[in-house]
Design a protein around this motif. Structure first.
Motif, PDB file in Angstrom:
ATOM      1  N   THR A 162       7.934   4.870  -9.232  1.00  0.00           N
ATOM      2  CA  THR A 162       8.577   5.580  -8.127  1.00  0.00           C
ATOM      3  C   THR A 162      10.019   5.929  -8.469  1.00  0.00           C
ATOM      4  OG1 THR A 162       7.208   4.373  -6.584  1.00  0.00           O
ATOM      5  CG2 THR A 162       9.157   5.420  -5.667  1.00  0.00           C
TER       6      THR A 162
ATOM      7  N   ILE B  54       9.776   7.802   0.160  1.00  0.00           N
ATOM      8  CA  ILE B  54       8.758   6.747   0.244  1.00  0.00           C
ATOM      9  C   ILE B  54       7.606   7.238   1.114  1.00  0.00           C
ATOM     10  CG2 ILE B  54       8.324   4.359   1.028  1.00  0.00           C
ATOM     11  CD1 ILE B  54      10.275   4.404  -1.268  1.00  0.00           C
ATOM     12  N   PRO B  55       6.332   7.095   0.729  1.00  0.00           N
ATOM     13  CA  PRO B  55       5.811   6.399  -0.457  1.00  0.00           C
ATOM     14  C   PRO B  55       6.033   7.172  -1.757  1.00  0.00           C
ATOM     15  CG  PRO B  55       3.990   7.323   0.819  1.00  0.00           C
ATOM     16  CD  PRO B  55       5.231   7.550   1.613  1.00  0.00           C
ATOM     17  N   GLU B  56       6.258   8.497  -1.666  1.00  0.00           N
ATOM     18  CA  GLU B  56       6.619   9.226  -2.874  1.00  0.00           C
ATOM     19  C   GLU B  56       7.475  10.428  -2.466  1.00  0.00           C
ATOM     20  OE1 GLU B  56       3.041  10.497  -4.724  1.00  0.00           O
ATOM     21  OE2 GLU B  56       2.303  11.489  -2.927  1.00  0.00           O
TER      22      GLU B  56
ATOM     23  N   GLU C 114       0.815  -1.210   0.000  1.00  0.00           N
ATOM     24  CA  GLU C 114       0.000   0.000   0.000  1.00  0.00           C
ATOM     25  C   GLU C 114       0.855   1.270   0.000  1.00  0.00           C
ATOM     26  OE1 GLU C 114      -4.004   0.822   2.430  1.00  0.00           O
ATOM     27  OE2 GLU C 114      -2.241   0.648   3.703  1.00  0.00           O
ATOM     28  N   GLU C 115       1.976   1.257   0.765  1.00  0.00           N
ATOM     29  CA  GLU C 115       2.798   2.456   0.921  1.00  0.00           C
ATOM     30  C   GLU C 115       4.062   2.388   0.058  1.00  0.00           C
ATOM     31  OE1 GLU C 115       2.396   4.816   3.875  1.00  0.00           O
ATOM     32  OE2 GLU C 115       0.374   4.014   4.080  1.00  0.00           O
ATOM     33  N   ASN C 116       4.109   1.411  -0.852  1.00  0.00           N
ATOM     34  CA  ASN C 116       5.192   1.410  -1.828  1.00  0.00           C
ATOM     35  C   ASN C 116       6.575   1.279  -1.165  1.00  0.00           C
ATOM     36  OD1 ASN C 116       6.122   1.608  -4.435  1.00  0.00           O
ATOM     37  ND2 ASN C 116       6.287   3.836  -4.344  1.00  0.00           N
ATOM     38  N   GLN C 117       6.664   0.491  -0.114  1.00  0.00           N
ATOM     39  CA  GLN C 117       7.909   0.423   0.677  1.00  0.00           C
ATOM     40  C   GLN C 117       8.889  -0.602   0.084  1.00  0.00           C
ATOM     41  OE1 GLN C 117       6.079  -0.647   4.323  1.00  0.00           O
ATOM     42  NE2 GLN C 117       5.407   1.421   4.835  1.00  0.00           N
ATOM     43  N   PHE C 118       9.185  -0.464  -1.199  1.00  0.00           N
ATOM     44  CA  PHE C 118      10.046  -1.464  -1.837  1.00  0.00           C
ATOM     45  C   PHE C 118      11.456  -1.442  -1.258  1.00  0.00           C
ATOM     46  CE2 PHE C 118      10.831   2.323  -4.350  1.00  0.00           C
ATOM     47  CZ  PHE C 118      12.186   2.269  -4.582  1.00  0.00           C
TER      48      PHE C 118
ATOM     49  N   ASN D 270       4.306  -0.127  -9.875  1.00  0.00           N
ATOM     50  CA  ASN D 270       4.372   1.051  -8.978  1.00  0.00           C
ATOM     51  C   ASN D 270       5.809   1.385  -8.632  1.00  0.00           C
ATOM     52  OD1 ASN D 270       1.646   0.981  -8.903  1.00  0.00           O
ATOM     53  ND2 ASN D 270       1.484   0.040  -6.883  1.00  0.00           N
ATOM     54  N   VAL D 271       6.616   0.351  -8.425  1.00  0.00           N
ATOM     55  CA  VAL D 271       8.005   0.571  -8.028  1.00  0.00           C
ATOM     56  C   VAL D 271       8.780   1.257  -9.153  1.00  0.00           C
ATOM     57  CG1 VAL D 271      10.150  -0.618  -7.446  1.00  0.00           C
ATOM     58  CG2 VAL D 271       8.012  -1.311  -6.355  1.00  0.00           C
TER      59      VAL D 271
ATOM     60  N   PHE E  67       2.387  -4.591  -8.021  1.00  0.00           N
ATOM     61  CA  PHE E  67       3.337  -3.843  -7.189  1.00  0.00           C
ATOM     62  C   PHE E  67       4.576  -3.419  -7.993  1.00  0.00           C
ATOM     63  CE2 PHE E  67       6.905  -3.917  -4.055  1.00  0.00           C
ATOM     64  CZ  PHE E  67       6.497  -2.820  -3.319  1.00  0.00           C
TER      65      PHE E  67
END
Ligand SMILES: [Zn+2]
Length: 417
Positions: free
Chosen positions: A304, A410-412, A214-218, A300-301, A297
């Motif tokens: 980012t 992160i998330p952006e 959800e928070e794009n925490q790659f 999205n990464v 996912f």
């Protein structure tokens, strides 16, 4: 989703189903805790694939194990006690769990991956007997020096059997941010089952996969973290070994974690809470029982990365000077995946003296003590451990004296002035 031919035959760490579904592919990266010293900068540096899969059967998100854990964890650079907010989290937990389960001087608490004794020290203060199990000898020595008995070993069935044969059984087993780092997941959970007293409780904290997506925490993905869990998958793993998860809390650490409470399946004294039922519904509604949700996912990464590079290129064209703050593992995944080196970031700083004077793996960005920021007066300070953002904003408020701003990726990309 693609299936590289080299993956043929690789099986899920938990259920042994073949792995063929990509969660995200972050390319090649060095081990994120392998800080370089000056003499190593001209030497070859090993890079390993950071290609994450999701099991189509049990939905365990996982990395293949490329490096034996002995190489990663026997001298570990991460000392938990260098973070004020993590210490405060540990102290609050000890108060809560002591009162909720009535722990006393007659109880016995075992922490797995007890690091430098950051948590067990608070049980010691209450005169509750403890034992830490910690494979990294250097951090274990720090624990012993503050009065926390520590066994320098990897935990699993064999260590549990040794302890049980010496008459040790635990009223409480604590495992914070260790489940992800266990290469043989089944062996580890089997060990907990063996070590747990009848009526005893296990609490385990791990970053919640739902929040990671959800928070794009790659950037929380790195080689040392082999597995990434939803509650549903964790429940299935514990159930396989005769343990029931009877309660769960969502906690803010590491960008959103779960604290699960486990007991023996044979222990009838603990009813399963509403929180467990509700969380499972939330996870299904989010799509965690559906492979397509996982597959989205990766896209999205990539987006980012593009946004982050846009920000950095613009800032450098405006001749801004950028420093990092912190040298955590998660910074290294992000920097290596995005190809950010000293062409964008002049240096970073860290409070941990063990890291000062060294260089980040792969990107070779130099690490200094925090005073360097005051000397160099950068225009932007990139906060790499965004999970400690509030603490860092307070400590570094002085950069505003020269118009410095903070950046979090992160998330952006977010600029905080
Ligand atoms: Zn599986």
């Amino acid at each position: 989703m693609r299936t590289p031919e080299s993956r043929n035959g690789t099986a899920c760490r938990f259920c042994k189903a073949p792995l063929s579904h990509t969660f995200v592919d972050l390319g090649m990266s060095p081990l994120c805790e392998s800080y370089r010293n000056a003499g190593q900068l001209n030497q070859m540096e090993p890079f390993y694939p950071l290609h994450v899969y999701v099991c189509g059967d049990c939905f365990l998100v996982q990395l293949e194990e490329f490096v034996p854990p002995e190489e990663i964890f026997t001298e570990y650079a991460y000392f938990s006690s260098y973070s004020d907010s993590w210490l405060s989290h540990a102290r609050t937990y000890v108060e809560m769990v002591t009162s909720r389960f009535g722990l006393s001087g007659n109880s016995f608490v075992v922490e797995l991956a007890s690091n430098d004794g950051y948590l067990l020290q608070y049980f010691v203060e209450k005169r509750i007997p403890v034992l830490g199990v910690e494979p990294a000898a250097n951090v274990a020595a720090a624990a012993v020096s503050k009065g926390v008995p520590t066994l320098v070993k990897f935990f699993g069935e064999r260590t549990a059997r040794d302890l049980v044969s010496q008459g040790t059984l635990a009223d409480l087993i604590v495992g914070n941010n260790v489940l992800a780092q266990v290469p043989d997941l089944n062996d580890f959970v089997r060990g907990m089952k063996l070590l747990l007293k009848p009526g005893g409780v296990i609490t385990v904290e791990f970053p919640h996969l739902l929040r990671l997506i959800e928070e794009n925490q790659f950037d929380t993905i790195y080689h040392e973290h082999f597995s990434y869990f939803s509650f549903r998958t964790a429940e299935r793993v514990f159930a396989e070994h005769g343990l029931v998860l009877f309660d769960v809390e969502e906690i803010p650490t590491h960008g959103g974690s779960l604290r699960i409470y486990g007991c023996h399946a044979e222990d009838g004294s603990k009813g399963v809470s509403d929180a467990v039922r509700q969380l499972k519904e939330v996870e299904v509604a989010f799509g965690l029982a559906n492979l397509e949700r996982y597959a989205s996912f990766g896209e999205n990464v990539k987006e980012t990365k593009r946004k982050l590079l846009e920000f950095l290129i613009r800032a450098k064209r405006e001749r801004k000077r950028i420093s990092g703050y912190g040298a955590p593992g998660k910074g290294n995944t992000l920097l290596n995946y995005c190809g950010i080196r000293t062409d964008f970031i002049d240096f970073t700083v860290d409070r941990n003296p063990y890291k000062q004077g060294k260089f980040l793996p792969g990107t070779h960005i130099p690490i200094y003590s925090p005073e360097k920021i005051r000397q160099e007066r950068p225009d932007y300070v990139l906060i790499m451990p965004w999970n400690f953002q509030d603490e860092i904003l307070r400590q570094l408020g002085y950069i505003r004296e020269w118009g410095g701003k903070f950046v979090v990726f992160i998330p952006e990309v977010t600029v905080i002035s």
